[in-house]
Design an enzyme around this catalytic site. Structure first.
Site, PDB file in Angstrom:
ATOM      1  N   ARG A 120       0.806  -1.222   0.000  1.00 37.67           N
ATOM      2  CA  ARG A 120       0.000   0.000   0.000  1.00 37.67           C
ATOM      3  C   ARG A 120       0.839   1.272   0.000  1.00 37.67           C
ATOM      4  O   ARG A 120       0.340   2.350  -0.312  1.00 37.67           O
ATOM      5  CB  ARG A 120      -0.935   0.009   1.206  1.00 37.67           C
ATOM      6  N   LYS A 130       1.984  -2.173   4.797  1.00 39.26           N
ATOM      7  CA  LYS A 130       1.675  -0.755   4.909  1.00 39.26           C
ATOM      8  C   LYS A 130       2.496  -0.135   6.041  1.00 39.26           C
ATOM      9  O   LYS A 130       2.443  -0.605   7.177  1.00 39.26           O
ATOM     10  CB  LYS A 130       0.169  -0.577   5.160  1.00 39.26           C
ATOM     11  N   HIS A 163       2.721 -15.932   3.007  1.00 39.43           N
ATOM     12  CA  HIS A 163       1.373 -16.422   2.707  1.00 39.43           C
ATOM     13  C   HIS A 163       0.310 -15.688   3.533  1.00 39.43           C
ATOM     14  O   HIS A 163       0.254 -15.851   4.750  1.00 39.43           O
ATOM     15  CB  HIS A 163       1.226 -17.920   3.028  1.00 39.43           C
ATOM     16  N   TYR A 210      -0.907  -9.918   6.929  1.00 32.12           N
ATOM     17  CA  TYR A 210      -1.044  -8.466   6.960  1.00 32.12           C
ATOM     18  C   TYR A 210       0.002  -7.928   7.925  1.00 32.12           C
ATOM     19  O   TYR A 210       0.063  -8.340   9.096  1.00 32.12           O
ATOM     20  CB  TYR A 210      -2.434  -8.005   7.424  1.00 32.12           C
ATOM     21  N   ALA A 223       2.053 -18.743   7.695  1.00 30.03           N
ATOM     22  CA  ALA A 223       0.866 -18.495   6.885  1.00 30.03           C
ATOM     23  C   ALA A 223      -0.298 -17.991   7.738  1.00 30.03           C
ATOM     24  O   ALA A 223      -0.607 -18.555   8.786  1.00 30.03           O
ATOM     25  CB  ALA A 223       0.458 -19.767   6.152  1.00 30.03           C
ATOM     26  N   ASN A 255      -2.896  -3.514  14.203  1.00 25.93           N
ATOM     27  CA  ASN A 255      -2.215  -2.234  14.451  1.00 25.93           C
ATOM     28  C   ASN A 255      -3.089  -1.133  15.037  1.00 25.93           C
ATOM     29  O   ASN A 255      -2.622  -0.025  15.264  1.00 25.93           O
ATOM     30  CB  ASN A 255      -1.555  -1.728  13.167  1.00 25.93           C
TER      31      ASN A 255
END
Length: 218
Positions: free
Chosen positions: A87, A105, A117, A120, A134, A140
């Site tokens: 991002r 991000k 895999h 985030y 994975a 966050n």
């Protein structure tokens, strides 16, 4: 073992000099974007600016379905696989793996980090040769939207940040489908069991087991 110098070998990241100026690693999060914008134009001929403010090393492999949002840097020999979503404000080191359906991000990934895999990783710093299994994620933002506090036993350290994921030291292994809650700090050479819900400070050289039991490695 919360301090930046105790978690990371600065020689394994383009961000090393920048990070060394902060007592705690999360203090570096607000400046990642500007850091990348400063480093990018000075990277030299080994990097190509493939789109505005997106610098990719000529030896990196980026799948045609991956999205690279600026500003970001992708290091030498790194593989960005199908449907990865960067991002922006991501400094990805050398020899890393950013896998299918992984989202990044506002992060620094040291060299040889693997997020291969369905991960985030947001508002986080992952140390040298750390690995997220994975489906493991960094959370966050707190559910009540208050500022993140790093909790080390009875000690509580305010970060002043609404968004802070996890600080992983060098050689950390996170098991599959684990969630690292806001303000998590994991010391070097520590292992997290699969399906764990981790919060607070986990000491270096330890194992986070089922139910949050922490033992020292033998």
């Amino acid at each position: 073992m919360l301090k930046t110098v105790e978690l990371y070998d600065f020689s394994h990241s383009l961000a090393g000099a920048y990070l060394s100026g902060w007592e705690y690693p999360w203090q570096a999060l607000p400046g990642i974007k500007e850091l990348i914008l400063t480093l990018g134009p000075e990277l030299g001929e080994e990097y190509t600016e493939v789109s505005p403010q997106v610098w990719v090393h000529k030896t990196a492999k980026v799948a045609p379905t991956a999205f690279l949002g600026g500003p970001c840097i992708i290091g030498a020999g790194t593989e960005v696989r199908h449907c990865a979503f960067i991002r922006g404000s991501a400094l990805v080191g050398d020899g890393c793996v950013v896998g299918n359906s992984v989202e990044l991000k506002n992060v620094i990934l040291f060299d040889n980090v693997q997020v291969p895999h369905y991960n985030y990783v947001g508002d986080s710093i992952l140390g040298y040769k750390s690995h997220m299994g994975a489906g493991s994620l960094t959370s966050n933002v707190k559910s009540d939207k208050t500022l993140v506090v790093v909790k080390d036993g009875a000690e509580q350290i305010p970060t002043g940040l609404k968004k802070m994921g996890a600080m992983l030291g060098d050689f950390v292994e996170v098991g599959c489908n684990s969630v690292l809650n806001p303000g998590t700090v994991i010391g070097r050479h520590t292992n997290i069991y699969p399906t764990s819900c981790v919060r607070g400070v986990v000491p270096e050289g330890s194992i986070w087991k089922t139910g949050g039991v922490v033992v020292k490695k033998v």
